[in-house]
Design an enzyme around this catalytic site. Structure first.
Site, PDB file in Angstrom:
ATOM      1  N   SER A 133       0.815  -1.219   0.000  1.00 42.28           N
ATOM      2  CA  SER A 133       0.000   0.000   0.000  1.00 42.28           C
ATOM      3  C   SER A 133       0.849   1.270   0.000  1.00 42.28           C
ATOM      4  O   SER A 133       0.373   2.338  -0.380  1.00 42.28           O
ATOM      5  CB  SER A 133      -0.957   0.017   1.191  1.00 42.28           C
ATOM      6  OG  SER A 133      -0.257   0.149   2.410  1.00 42.28           O
ATOM      7  N   LYS A 170       0.651   4.287   6.834  1.00 37.87           N
ATOM      8  CA  LYS A 170       0.032   5.178   5.853  1.00 37.87           C
ATOM      9  C   LYS A 170       0.596   6.592   6.028  1.00 37.87           C
ATOM     10  O   LYS A 170       1.268   6.890   7.011  1.00 37.87           O
ATOM     11  CB  LYS A 170      -1.492   5.235   6.042  1.00 37.87           C
ATOM     12  CG  LYS A 170      -2.222   3.933   5.761  1.00 37.87           C
ATOM     13  CD  LYS A 170      -2.251   3.582   4.293  1.00 37.87           C
ATOM     14  CE  LYS A 170      -3.106   2.356   4.014  1.00 37.87           C
ATOM     15  NZ  LYS A 170      -2.512   1.112   4.536  1.00 37.87           N
TER      16      LYS A 170
END
Length: 215
Positions: A133, A170
């Protein structure tokens, strides 16, 4: 004004873009792959030439030990110019069980002795990255992310957060009414977290990266 060859300018610009994007300078292998060099040794030659011209500084023994010099608007990078004399012993955290602290003993698979020059500030642990990701920020599956424990982070920083039963890496973006956890890969969706959500807890910020095989 320092004059660079066309190839040296390409290497310098690549380093700058990588730092602007992720905070991490590229490895020799990444430079070689991006610019089509035959091997990482070719990238090393250009890096040494840039160092001789005084536009970068190289930290011996660190695959990402590259620092931009003499640039007023140089991007903030997650590395230090000089190796310290002592080594850091950092626990490596693998899978994290739901509801238990990240640094619980059962999560620690081993310890690594690390050169402090690899990190922007002293980390508390290494977290093994799972998934892609954050690929476009240069963080790949299996990488070891150096994390400093924090309960607050600045907008745009790469963070480690607990989200329900999961731990995720993230980029943090503050939005009206909450925060958005940004994935650096278009194949993954961003995650919006409402302010005050009991499901969300900030665990720390990224202060460096180690890629197995380059350590």
């Amino acid at each position: 004004m320092i004059k660079l060859t066309a190839r040296q300018q390409q290497v310098f610009d690549l380093i700058r873009r990588a730092i602007e994007r992720s905070g991490f300078p590229p490895t020799r292998a990444e430079i070689a792959a991006e610019l089509g060099f035959s091997s990482p040794n070719a990238a090393e030659e250009h890096l040494r030439a840039l160092a001789r011209k005084g536009v970068i500084e190289l930290a011996a023994g660190a695959s990402r030990g590259i620092r931009l010099l003499g640039i007023d608007d140089a991007p903030h990078q997650l590395t230090l110019p000089h190796a310290a004399l002592m080594q850091l012993s950092l626990p490596l955290v693998g899978r994290v069980a739901a509801g238990s602290p990240i640094l619980a003993q059962e999560h620690i698979s081993q310890h690594y002795a690390c050169d402090p020059a690899l990190f922007s500030s002293k980390p508390d642990y290494l977290l093994k990255v799972r998934g892609l990701s954050m690929r476009d920020a240069g963080i790949l599956d299996g990488d070891l992310l150096a994390v400093q424990k924090r309960t607050e982070a600045k907008d745009g920083q790469i963070i480690v957060a607990r989200l329900g039963d999961d731990v995720t890496v993230k980029r943090l973006k503050r939005r009206p009414g909450g925060v958005e956890l940004i994935a650096e890969n278009p194949d993954y969706e961003n995650i919006f977290v409402k302010a005050g959500s009991a499901e969300f807890a900030l665990e720390g910020i990224a202060v460096g990266l180690i890629r197995p095989g380059e350590f």
